[in-house]
Each structure stands twice: as structure tokens, then as C-alpha cells.
Design a protein around this motif. Sequence first.
Motif, PDB file in Angstrom:
ATOM      1  N   THR A   1       0.812  -1.225   0.000  1.00  0.00           N
ATOM      2  CA  THR A   1       0.000   0.000   0.000  1.00  0.00           C
ATOM      3  C   THR A   1       0.840   1.267   0.000  1.00  0.00           C
ATOM      4  OG1 THR A   1      -0.122   0.182   2.424  1.00  0.00           O
ATOM      5  CG2 THR A   1      -1.797  -1.182   1.325  1.00  0.00           C
ATOM      6  N   GLY A   2       2.105   1.157   0.427  1.00  0.00           N
ATOM      7  CA  GLY A   2       2.930   2.352   0.555  1.00  0.00           C
ATOM      8  C   GLY A   2       2.571   3.194   1.761  1.00  0.00           C
ATOM      9  N   SER A   3       1.784   2.624   2.683  1.00  0.00           N
ATOM     10  CA  SER A   3       1.336   3.354   3.886  1.00  0.00           C
ATOM     11  C   SER A   3       1.765   2.617   5.142  1.00  0.00           C
ATOM     12  CB  SER A   3      -0.199   3.486   3.895  1.00  0.00           C
ATOM     13  OG  SER A   3      -0.662   4.096   2.722  1.00  0.00           O
ATOM     14  N   LYS A   4       1.943   3.374   6.212  1.00  0.00           N
ATOM     15  CA  LYS A   4       2.268   2.788   7.508  1.00  0.00           C
ATOM     16  C   LYS A   4       1.044   2.069   8.061  1.00  0.00           C
ATOM     17  CE  LYS A   4       4.888   2.411  11.300  1.00  0.00           C
ATOM     18  NZ  LYS A   4       6.056   1.520  11.314  1.00  0.00           N
ATOM     19  N   PHE A   5       1.229   0.865   8.571  1.00  0.00           N
ATOM     20  CA  PHE A   5       0.114   0.107   9.136  1.00  0.00           C
ATOM     21  C   PHE A   5      -0.312   0.711  10.469  1.00  0.00           C
ATOM     22  CE2 PHE A   5      -1.557  -3.512  11.672  1.00  0.00           C
ATOM     23  CZ  PHE A   5      -2.642  -3.839  10.861  1.00  0.00           C
ATOM     24  N   GLN A   6      -1.610   0.936  10.606  1.00  0.00           N
ATOM     25  CA  GLN A   6      -2.166   1.465  11.856  1.00  0.00           C
ATOM     26  C   GLN A   6      -3.031   0.385  12.490  1.00  0.00           C
ATOM     27  OE1 GLN A   6      -1.290   4.422  12.982  1.00  0.00           O
ATOM     28  NE2 GLN A   6      -0.196   5.048  11.129  1.00  0.00           N
ATOM     29  N   PRO A   7      -2.500  -0.351  13.459  1.00  0.00           N
ATOM     30  CA  PRO A   7      -3.282  -1.445  14.046  1.00  0.00           C
ATOM     31  C   PRO A   7      -4.538  -0.930  14.743  1.00  0.00           C
ATOM     32  CG  PRO A   7      -1.265  -1.065  15.310  1.00  0.00           C
ATOM     33  CD  PRO A   7      -1.166  -0.226  14.081  1.00  0.00           C
ATOM     34  N   ALA A   8      -5.642  -1.599  14.485  1.00  0.00           N
ATOM     35  CA  ALA A   8      -6.894  -1.244  15.151  1.00  0.00           C
ATOM     36  C   ALA A   8      -6.821  -1.693  16.610  1.00  0.00           C
ATOM     37  CB  ALA A   8      -8.060  -1.912  14.443  1.00  0.00           C
ATOM     38  N   PRO A   9      -7.600  -1.073  17.493  1.00  0.00           N
ATOM     39  CA  PRO A   9      -7.607  -1.497  18.907  1.00  0.00           C
ATOM     40  C   PRO A   9      -7.896  -2.989  19.014  1.00  0.00           C
ATOM     41  CG  PRO A   9      -8.844   0.542  18.640  1.00  0.00           C
ATOM     42  CD  PRO A   9      -8.499   0.065  17.254  1.00  0.00           C
ATOM     43  N   ALA A  10      -7.055  -3.695  19.752  1.00  0.00           N
ATOM     44  CA  ALA A  10      -7.140  -5.157  19.778  1.00  0.00           C
ATOM     45  C   ALA A  10      -7.910  -5.692  20.977  1.00  0.00           C
ATOM     46  CB  ALA A  10      -5.733  -5.758  19.773  1.00  0.00           C
ATOM     47  N   ASP A  11      -8.405  -4.802  21.839  1.00  0.00           N
ATOM     48  CA  ASP A  11      -9.179  -5.274  22.986  1.00  0.00           C
ATOM     49  C   ASP A  11     -10.667  -5.318  22.616  1.00  0.00           C
ATOM     50  OD1 ASP A  11      -8.861  -2.506  22.780  1.00  0.00           O
ATOM     51  OD2 ASP A  11      -9.664  -2.196  24.807  1.00  0.00           O
ATOM     52  N   ASN A  12     -11.306  -6.437  22.894  1.00  0.00           N
ATOM     53  CA  ASN A  12     -12.729  -6.641  22.622  1.00  0.00           C
ATOM     54  C   ASN A  12     -13.078  -6.374  21.157  1.00  0.00           C
ATOM     55  OD1 ASN A  12     -15.259  -7.465  23.242  1.00  0.00           O
ATOM     56  ND2 ASN A  12     -15.574  -5.997  24.898  1.00  0.00           N
ATOM     57  N   VAL A  13     -12.398  -7.082  20.279  1.00  0.00           N
ATOM     58  CA  VAL A  13     -12.579  -6.882  18.847  1.00  0.00           C
ATOM     59  C   VAL A  13     -14.004  -7.212  18.405  1.00  0.00           C
ATOM     60  CG1 VAL A  13     -11.802  -7.641  16.567  1.00  0.00           C
ATOM     61  CG2 VAL A  13     -10.136  -7.303  18.394  1.00  0.00           C
ATOM     62  N   LEU A  14     -14.580  -8.267  18.985  1.00  0.00           N
ATOM     63  CA  LEU A  14     -15.939  -8.654  18.599  1.00  0.00           C
ATOM     64  C   LEU A  14     -16.934  -7.526  18.849  1.00  0.00           C
ATOM     65  CD1 LEU A  14     -16.032 -12.347  19.888  1.00  0.00           C
ATOM     66  CD2 LEU A  14     -16.286 -11.626  17.519  1.00  0.00           C
ATOM     67  N   ALA A  15     -16.850  -6.906  20.026  1.00  0.00           N
ATOM     68  CA  ALA A  15     -17.771  -5.815  20.350  1.00  0.00           C
ATOM     69  C   ALA A  15     -17.545  -4.626  19.428  1.00  0.00           C
ATOM     70  CB  ALA A  15     -17.594  -5.397  21.815  1.00  0.00           C
ATOM     71  N   ARG A  16     -16.288  -4.346  19.088  1.00  0.00           N
ATOM     72  CA  ARG A  16     -15.963  -3.231  18.192  1.00  0.00           C
ATOM     73  C   ARG A  16     -16.581  -3.444  16.811  1.00  0.00           C
ATOM     74  NH1 ARG A  16     -10.227  -3.692  16.191  1.00  0.00           N
ATOM     75  NH2 ARG A  16     -11.281  -4.554  14.344  1.00  0.00           N
ATOM     76  N   ILE A  17     -16.386  -4.662  16.283  1.00  0.00           N
ATOM     77  CA  ILE A  17     -16.935  -4.967  14.963  1.00  0.00           C
ATOM     78  C   ILE A  17     -18.457  -4.866  14.965  1.00  0.00           C
ATOM     79  CG2 ILE A  17     -17.287  -6.854  13.293  1.00  0.00           C
ATOM     80  CD1 ILE A  17     -14.428  -7.759  13.886  1.00  0.00           C
ATOM     81  N   GLU A  18     -19.069  -5.467  15.980  1.00  0.00           N
ATOM     82  CA  GLU A  18     -20.536  -5.454  16.049  1.00  0.00           C
ATOM     83  C   GLU A  18     -21.072  -4.029  16.101  1.00  0.00           C
ATOM     84  OE1 GLU A  18     -23.877  -8.201  18.129  1.00  0.00           O
ATOM     85  OE2 GLU A  18     -22.229  -7.548  19.424  1.00  0.00           O
ATOM     86  N   GLN A  19     -20.434  -3.185  16.898  1.00  0.00           N
ATOM     87  CA  GLN A  19     -20.870  -1.792  17.015  1.00  0.00           C
ATOM     88  C   GLN A  19     -20.723  -1.054  15.682  1.00  0.00           C
ATOM     89  OE1 GLN A  19     -22.127  -0.206  19.989  1.00  0.00           O
ATOM     90  NE2 GLN A  19     -22.783   1.182  18.355  1.00  0.00           N
ATOM     91  N   HIS A  20     -19.584  -1.227  15.032  1.00  0.00           N
ATOM     92  CA  HIS A  20     -19.339  -0.527  13.764  1.00  0.00           C
ATOM     93  C   HIS A  20     -20.313  -0.965  12.676  1.00  0.00           C
ATOM     94  CE1 HIS A  20     -14.890   0.605  14.806  1.00  0.00           C
ATOM     95  NE2 HIS A  20     -15.762   1.447  15.308  1.00  0.00           N
ATOM     96  N   VAL A  21     -20.564  -2.272  12.600  1.00  0.00           N
ATOM     97  CA  VAL A  21     -21.489  -2.768  11.569  1.00  0.00           C
ATOM     98  C   VAL A  21     -22.906  -2.305  11.855  1.00  0.00           C
ATOM     99  CG1 VAL A  21     -22.510  -4.829  10.523  1.00  0.00           C
ATOM    100  CG2 VAL A  21     -20.054  -4.753  10.971  1.00  0.00           C
ATOM    101  N   ASN A  22     -23.323  -2.395  13.118  1.00  0.00           N
ATOM    102  CA  ASN A  22     -24.680  -1.952  13.463  1.00  0.00           C
ATOM    103  C   ASN A  22     -24.872  -0.465  13.210  1.00  0.00           C
ATOM    104  OD1 ASN A  22     -25.703  -4.464  14.194  1.00  0.00           O
ATOM    105  ND2 ASN A  22     -25.081  -4.272  16.341  1.00  0.00           N
ATOM    106  N   ASP A  23     -23.842   0.330  13.499  1.00  0.00           N
ATOM    107  CA  ASP A  23     -23.921   1.770  13.223  1.00  0.00           C
ATOM    108  C   ASP A  23     -24.083   2.014  11.725  1.00  0.00           C
ATOM    109  OD1 ASP A  23     -23.632   2.276  15.900  1.00  0.00           O
ATOM    110  OD2 ASP A  23     -21.547   2.930  15.794  1.00  0.00           O
ATOM    111  N   TYR A  24     -23.333   1.248  10.924  1.00  0.00           N
ATOM    112  CA  TYR A  24     -23.437   1.420   9.469  1.00  0.00           C
ATOM    113  C   TYR A  24     -24.821   1.013   8.968  1.00  0.00           C
ATOM    114  CZ  TYR A  24     -22.990   0.350   4.514  1.00  0.00           C
ATOM    115  OH  TYR A  24     -23.200   0.302   3.166  1.00  0.00           O
ATOM    116  N   LEU A  25     -25.328  -0.120   9.453  1.00  0.00           N
ATOM    117  CA  LEU A  25     -26.627  -0.611   8.997  1.00  0.00           C
ATOM    118  C   LEU A  25     -27.759   0.327   9.395  1.00  0.00           C
ATOM    119  CD1 LEU A  25     -26.222  -4.411   9.819  1.00  0.00           C
ATOM    120  CD2 LEU A  25     -26.071  -3.315   7.576  1.00  0.00           C
ATOM    121  N   ALA A  26     -27.556   1.051  10.500  1.00  0.00           N
ATOM    122  CA  ALA A  26     -28.607   1.948  10.990  1.00  0.00           C
ATOM    123  C   ALA A  26     -28.688   3.241  10.202  1.00  0.00           C
ATOM    124  CB  ALA A  26     -28.360   2.254  12.465  1.00  0.00           C
ATOM    125  N   GLN A  27     -27.648   3.528   9.385  1.00  0.00           N
ATOM    126  CA  GLN A  27     -27.641   4.780   8.628  1.00  0.00           C
ATOM    127  C   GLN A  27     -28.748   4.809   7.584  1.00  0.00           C
ATOM    128  OE1 GLN A  27     -23.741   5.241   6.939  1.00  0.00           O
ATOM    129  NE2 GLN A  27     -22.723   5.295   8.944  1.00  0.00           N
TER     130      GLN A  27
END
Length: 315
Positions: A289-315
Motif C-alpha cells: 500500500t505504501g502506507s504505515k500500518f495502523q493497528p486497530a484497537p485489539a481489545d474486545n474486537v468482537l464488540a468493536r466490529i458489532e458496534q461498527h457494523v450496526n452503526d453502518y446498517l442503521a444509517q
Amino acid sequence: MSALTHTEFQFPGQTAVYHGKVRDVYTLGDRLVMVATDRISAFDVILPKGIPFKGQVLNQIAAQFLDATADICPNWKLATPDPMVTVGVMCQGFPVEMIVRGYLCGSAWRAYKSGVRQICGVTLPEGMRENEKFPTPIITPTTKAEIGEHDEDISKEEILARGLATPEEYALLEKYTLALFQRGTEIAAQRGLILVDTKYEFGKHNGQIYLMDEIHTPDSSRYFYAEGYAERLAAGEPQKQLSKEFVREWLLNNGFQVHGAADQPIPEMTPEVVQSISDRYIELYEHITGSKFQPAPADNVLARIEQHVNDYLAQ
């Protein structure tokens, strides 16, 4: 570091879930929510431990290349609400994978070295060396295997004879495949890389052919470093690669048999082995990619994913 190896979400409007080799795909009407887990597979076998950040690496590379090729052909991506998630339109996939090769290496070289001069109906020139560039890229499709089965080479003629695509559809698949590979080659060159070979998956949505799944990631593609390529080729030396090949080599070097029993033991994946594979994936991301990797927060990944997807679906 922890790795996400399994998900079991219940998103609003969800009607089905499919757990693939490395991705979990949730069906929501005519949309798909694809979670790139940290599972890792090689030789069609899912390895027993996940690789931290692997899912994020693959999902973000694929998203970048889907955006960078959207002018060539329509693709399934709608959004990436989380670093490990892509939401897209559901397509009826063609039961073949379009493999395109710019160089003679990998399984094609192994076949060539044994005397084979025709792969998937494509005749190969005489006198080629390992890792040598083909005069023009070649397309060597495979069938799309179920989990635990191996993909099988198939020719254009067989695809048409078996009705896996119409002549008009296949002509468009070939056109898209070569144009996508050319774009990927140009982007790789800007990063000091050579796109050696890759695979594309296509499907139909509302009667139109769409590019599906991930593209130009180290799991679906092989890259060489451009610097030193010619010198290594001339000397008959192995090329310096950016791909998942190092995982396959680790398996083979530790006693794994490619065509061994389905229940054969997997070499021990020590914390050091897992960490080294994770580090390599991050290295791949930054080179491709030519970009520096920015690791996503690794604590409670399942809850993070669920929240992000639900927020997107609610739009």
C-alpha cells in the motif's frame, strides 16, 4: 496479542452466515457483511492458530485495490465500516477462479519443470526458466473448491462446455481479468514491486458481472521485489517474494505433506512462529500500500466490529 478466529454475530435483518476458510460472511437481504478473521489457511487447510492483525491487513489492502480498480469493472464493495469488515452487494458467483500469471513460478513452474507444456489449455513456450516473465500474461482458471477439497485446473473450453459461463460472459471475464492485472502491475511498480500472479473471483448482480472478494492481497497474489529481480533471474537464484509463500514453506520445511492425509498433524505454531507471521503480514501491507500500518484497537474486537457494523446498517 490475541487473534480473532471465530465470529457468531446476529445482525439486524440477518438471514444466513457462512464460515469460510478465513472469512465469515453474513447475509442481510441483498447485502453481505464479510468479516476478515485472523484465521490462516495454506494448502486448503485451516491452521490451528490465528495471526494477529492478518484480517485487518487483508481487508484494508483489498478495500484499497477495489477502490483503485472501480473504473475497470463494477465491484461488490459498498463500505468498510470496520478495519476487518467489508459490506457489499450479494452476487451469484461463477464457480471458477480466474488465475492470471505474468511469470512462470509456483505450481506452474513445478508442472513446467516436470515436462508439462500446456496448462488450462494454454501452451507455454519452450526453454523458460523459473520466475521468467511470460511474453504476455496467461489466464489459467481453476474450479472453486469446497472446504477441504483442492481447486482443479480447468480450461476455457471446459468452462464453456460445462456451462459454467456463456461465451459472452467468459469473454468479459477475460477482459476484466487482464485489465485488472495490468492496473495491479502498474500500482505494484510504483511500490518497487512486481505483481507476479493473482486470482480474481466474479459474480453476477442484477444481470451484470461484478468483481467479488479480495484482490491483490498477499493471500491471493504473489509479488516479487523489482530491485534485484533481473540479477537473481540471471543467476538462477530464488526471487525475494512478498506473498503467503513463506507460510507454505514453513509447513513444508516442518514435515507437512501437500497431498498427505486430511488429518495429518500441523507443525507446532509457537508464539514466536505466530508473531513472525503477523510481522510479515504487516510488512506486506506497508510495501503493497505504501502506507504505515495502523493497528486497530485489539481489545474486545468482537464488540468493536458489532458496534461498527450496526452503526453502518442503521444509517
